[in-house]
Design a protein around this motif. Structure first.
Motif, PDB file in Angstrom:
ATOM      1  N   LEU A 134       0.832  -1.203   0.000  1.00 62.09           N
ATOM      2  CA  LEU A 134       0.000   0.000   0.000  1.00 62.09           C
ATOM      3  C   LEU A 134       0.867   1.254   0.000  1.00 62.09           C
ATOM      4  O   LEU A 134       0.504   2.260  -0.615  1.00 62.09           O
ATOM      5  CB  LEU A 134      -0.948  -0.002   1.199  1.00 62.09           C
ATOM      6  N   GLN A 135       2.019   1.196   0.670  1.00 65.90           N
ATOM      7  CA  GLN A 135       2.945   2.329   0.645  1.00 65.90           C
ATOM      8  C   GLN A 135       3.350   2.650  -0.790  1.00 65.90           C
ATOM      9  O   GLN A 135       3.344   3.814  -1.210  1.00 65.90           O
ATOM     10  CB  GLN A 135       4.194   2.007   1.467  1.00 65.90           C
ATOM     11  N   ALA A 136       3.716   1.597  -1.527  1.00 64.38           N
ATOM     12  CA  ALA A 136       4.129   1.791  -2.926  1.00 64.38           C
ATOM     13  C   ALA A 136       2.970   2.338  -3.761  1.00 64.38           C
ATOM     14  O   ALA A 136       3.162   3.208  -4.623  1.00 64.38           O
ATOM     15  CB  ALA A 136       4.618   0.468  -3.500  1.00 64.38           C
ATOM     16  N   GLN A 137       1.778   1.850  -3.470  1.00 59.73           N
ATOM     17  CA  GLN A 137       0.598   2.296  -4.205  1.00 59.73           C
ATOM     18  C   GLN A 137       0.310   3.771  -3.925  1.00 59.73           C
ATOM     19  O   GLN A 137       0.029   4.555  -4.839  1.00 59.73           O
ATOM     20  CB  GLN A 137      -0.606   1.425  -3.813  1.00 59.73           C
ATOM     21  N   LEU A 138       0.398   4.154  -2.653  1.00 57.47           N
ATOM     22  CA  LEU A 138       0.147   5.548  -2.274  1.00 57.47           C
ATOM     23  C   LEU A 138       1.188   6.479  -2.882  1.00 57.47           C
ATOM     24  O   LEU A 138       0.874   7.582  -3.329  1.00 57.47           O
ATOM     25  CB  LEU A 138       0.135   5.694  -0.752  1.00 57.47           C
ATOM     26  N   LYS A 139       2.431   6.033  -2.904  1.00 57.18           N
ATOM     27  CA  LYS A 139       3.499   6.843  -3.492  1.00 57.18           C
ATOM     28  C   LYS A 139       3.239   7.062  -4.985  1.00 57.18           C
ATOM     29  O   LYS A 139       3.407   8.169  -5.504  1.00 57.18           O
ATOM     30  CB  LYS A 139       4.840   6.139  -3.283  1.00 57.18           C
ATOM     31  N   GLU A 140       2.803   6.009  -5.658  1.00 60.97           N
ATOM     32  CA  GLU A 140       2.495   6.113  -7.089  1.00 60.97           C
ATOM     33  C   GLU A 140       1.314   7.049  -7.320  1.00 60.97           C
ATOM     34  O   GLU A 140       1.326   7.858  -8.258  1.00 60.97           O
ATOM     35  CB  GLU A 140       2.180   4.719  -7.648  1.00 60.97           C
ATOM     36  N   ILE A 141       0.309   6.955  -6.462  1.00 61.31           N
ATOM     37  CA  ILE A 141      -0.881   7.812  -6.593  1.00 61.31           C
ATOM     38  C   ILE A 141      -0.523   9.279  -6.391  1.00 61.31           C
ATOM     39  O   ILE A 141      -0.889  10.147  -7.189  1.00 61.31           O
ATOM     40  CB  ILE A 141      -1.961   7.389  -5.574  1.00 61.31           C
ATOM     41  N   MET A 142       0.199   9.558  -5.304  1.00 62.65           N
ATOM     42  CA  MET A 142       0.473  10.943  -4.939  1.00 62.65           C
ATOM     43  C   MET A 142       1.413  11.631  -5.935  1.00 62.65           C
ATOM     44  O   MET A 142       1.366  12.851  -6.085  1.00 62.65           O
ATOM     45  CB  MET A 142       1.064  11.001  -3.531  1.00 62.65           C
ATOM     46  N   THR A 143       2.258  10.854  -6.608  1.00 62.03           N
ATOM     47  CA  THR A 143       3.180  11.451  -7.588  1.00 62.03           C
ATOM     48  C   THR A 143       2.643  11.379  -9.017  1.00 62.03           C
ATOM     49  O   THR A 143       3.334  11.774  -9.960  1.00 62.03           O
ATOM     50  CB  THR A 143       4.553  10.738  -7.540  1.00 62.03           C
ATOM     51  N   SER A 144       1.415  10.909  -9.163  1.00 59.31           N
ATOM     52  CA  SER A 144       0.836  10.702 -10.493  1.00 59.31           C
ATOM     53  C   SER A 144       0.423  12.015 -11.155  1.00 59.31           C
ATOM     54  O   SER A 144       0.215  13.039 -10.501  1.00 59.31           O
ATOM     55  CB  SER A 144      -0.395   9.793 -10.386  1.00 59.31           C
ATOM     56  N   ASP A 145       0.260  11.961 -12.473  1.00 62.36           N
ATOM     57  CA  ASP A 145      -0.236  13.121 -13.213  1.00 62.36           C
ATOM     58  C   ASP A 145      -1.666  13.452 -12.805  1.00 62.36           C
ATOM     59  O   ASP A 145      -2.090  14.611 -12.916  1.00 62.36           O
ATOM     60  CB  ASP A 145      -0.173  12.848 -14.716  1.00 62.36           C
ATOM     61  N   GLU A 146      -2.393  12.447 -12.349  1.00 65.67           N
ATOM     62  CA  GLU A 146      -3.782  12.686 -11.934  1.00 65.67           C
ATOM     63  C   GLU A 146      -3.851  13.656 -10.760  1.00 65.67           C
ATOM     64  O   GLU A 146      -4.744  14.497 -10.693  1.00 65.67           O
ATOM     65  CB  GLU A 146      -4.450  11.357 -11.568  1.00 65.67           C
ATOM     66  N   ILE A 147      -2.900  13.547  -9.836  1.00 68.26           N
ATOM     67  CA  ILE A 147      -2.831  14.502  -8.725  1.00 68.26           C
ATOM     68  C   ILE A 147      -2.210  15.809  -9.205  1.00 68.26           C
ATOM     69  O   ILE A 147      -2.702  16.900  -8.907  1.00 68.26           O
ATOM     70  CB  ILE A 147      -2.006  13.926  -7.554  1.00 68.26           C
ATOM     71  N   THR A 148      -1.145  15.707  -9.975  1.00 71.09           N
ATOM     72  CA  THR A 148      -0.435  16.895 -10.456  1.00 71.09           C
ATOM     73  C   THR A 148      -1.345  17.817 -11.251  1.00 71.09           C
ATOM     74  O   THR A 148      -1.270  19.043 -11.128  1.00 71.09           O
ATOM     75  CB  THR A 148       0.754  16.480 -11.353  1.00 71.09           C
ATOM     76  N   ASN A 149      -2.215  17.230 -12.074  1.00 72.62           N
ATOM     77  CA  ASN A 149      -3.083  18.017 -12.956  1.00 72.62           C
ATOM     78  C   ASN A 149      -4.459  18.297 -12.356  1.00 72.62           C
ATOM     79  O   ASN A 149      -5.317  18.872 -13.032  1.00 72.62           O
ATOM     80  CB  ASN A 149      -3.241  17.300 -14.295  1.00 72.62           C
TER      81      ASN A 149
END
Length: 347
Positions: free
Chosen positions: A292-307
């Motif tokens: 889940l840590q890896a998943q959260l890291k991927e989510i938070m650094t994703s373009d979906e959050i960035t944009n």
């Protein structure tokens, strides 16, 4: 019979202990958690940031299938303790708050941090301000330059003694400056915690949030206040001078939300500006499994959050978000050692 009974009893104890250990292990792994709780400092707990908090929560829910609950607070210590003791799984803390949480529980780790305009950690800073009401600025000038000599003896407002830019950085700067003078050569940060006739400040207030500290200044309760740029940007606008430079004048917007709605139109001026490391999202790794840590890291650094314009708000938007989007700002992975410069301030 007695030996048989003791043997059976020992088996029962071992079985119960094993189940307890297994349950504890599963609880700490985060694998079976249906809910992810995110704790927020008072600065980000206001009603005006509800949509911004929810925007992050919604993406996490969609990607993980887990429910996200937001734990808003009115006290720094509550948010720090929540993630340290496991009542919260994640938290958005200042650098000093993260360090305090990690000191309480080494399982607290940084997850991501917002970058600067470059999209990297090289300019991942915000600014700690010392501000005074505009009409009083002449007391804090030495010729054309701005000076903090006359803050001594004044009513001063900090944010919280767990705040990076609202206490740790400004108190360190004040001590470094005044300890070079004979009268204050033994001054320490602890001497700034309380005011009084025999103290460095005549009175010391705590706003509880950066917004609260700024309002302490603008409502006349304090002569000088410490707070940061990012936490008040949604409520004020530049009136004179250059952004984040001593001498800059800021004015409270006409439609400013609480608590600034009581000081609309008031102006303050900066007498000191200090860069500070950006605030991280942190996790309690006892609650969050490695997967889940890896998943959260991927989510938070994703373009979906960035944009997401409710998370990174375009410069021309009036929306009250968490971060400004001026160029390539985003969330990026960060390691514990990145925060060592803040740790050094306590040595």
């Amino acid at each position: 019979m007695k030996k048989s009974f003791l043997f059976l009893l020992s088996l029962v104890i071992l079985f119960v202990a094993g189940c307890s250990s297994s349950a504890s292990s599963e609880e700490g792994s985060g694998e079976d958690k249906d809910t992810i709780t995110i704790a927020w400092l008072p600065n980000e707990s206001g009603a005006d940031l509800t949509e911004a908090r929810d925007a992050i929560g919604k993406v996490i829910e969609e990607k993980t299938g887990k429910k996200v609950e937001h734990q808003t607070t009115t006290d720094y210590i509550v948010a720090i303790e929540a993630v340290a003791n496991g009542n919260a799984d994640m938290a958005f803390l200042g650098a000093q708050g993260y360090i305090e949480a990690k000191n309480k529980n080494d399982k607290v780790e940084p997850l991501v941090v917002p970058t600067g305009a470059s999209g990297t950690l090289e300019d991942a800073v915000y600014y700690s301000w010392l501000a005074v009401e505009k009409g009083n600025i002449d007391e804090y000038k030495d010729g054309e330059a701005f000076a903090i000599d006359n803050i001594q003896g004044k009513k001063f407002s900090f944010v919280s003694n767990s705040s990076t830019s609202g206490f740790k950085v400004p108190s360190t700067g004040i001590v470094e400056y005044f300890s070079q003078k004979d009268d204050f050569k033994d001054l320490t940060a602890e001497d700034l915690l309380e005011g009084g006739d025999d103290k460095f400040f005549s009175e010391v207030l705590y706003g509880g949030s950066h917004q609260g500290s700024a309002v302490n200044l603008l409502s006349g309760k304090a002569d000088v206040a410490a707070f940061c740029d990012t936490c008040v940007n949604n409520y004020v606008e530049l009136a004179e001078g250059d952004v984040n430079r001593p001498g800059a004048v800021y004015k409270v917007k006409a439609d400013a939300a609480e608590p600034f709605n009581t000081v609309v139109g008031k102006e303050f001026q900066l007498i000191s500006v200090t860069p500070v490391l950006n605030a991280p999202f942190v996790i309690n790794t006892e609650n969050i499994s490695e997967e889940l840590q890896a998943q959260l890291k991927e989510i938070m650094t994703s373009d979906e959050i960035t944009n997401n314009e409710k998370v990174f708000v375009p410069e021309d938007s009036e929306f009250s978000g968490l971060f400004k989007k001026t160029a390539d700002e985003r969330l990026v992975e960060v390691e514990d050692k990145w925060f060592d410069p803040i740790r050094e301030l306590s040595k």
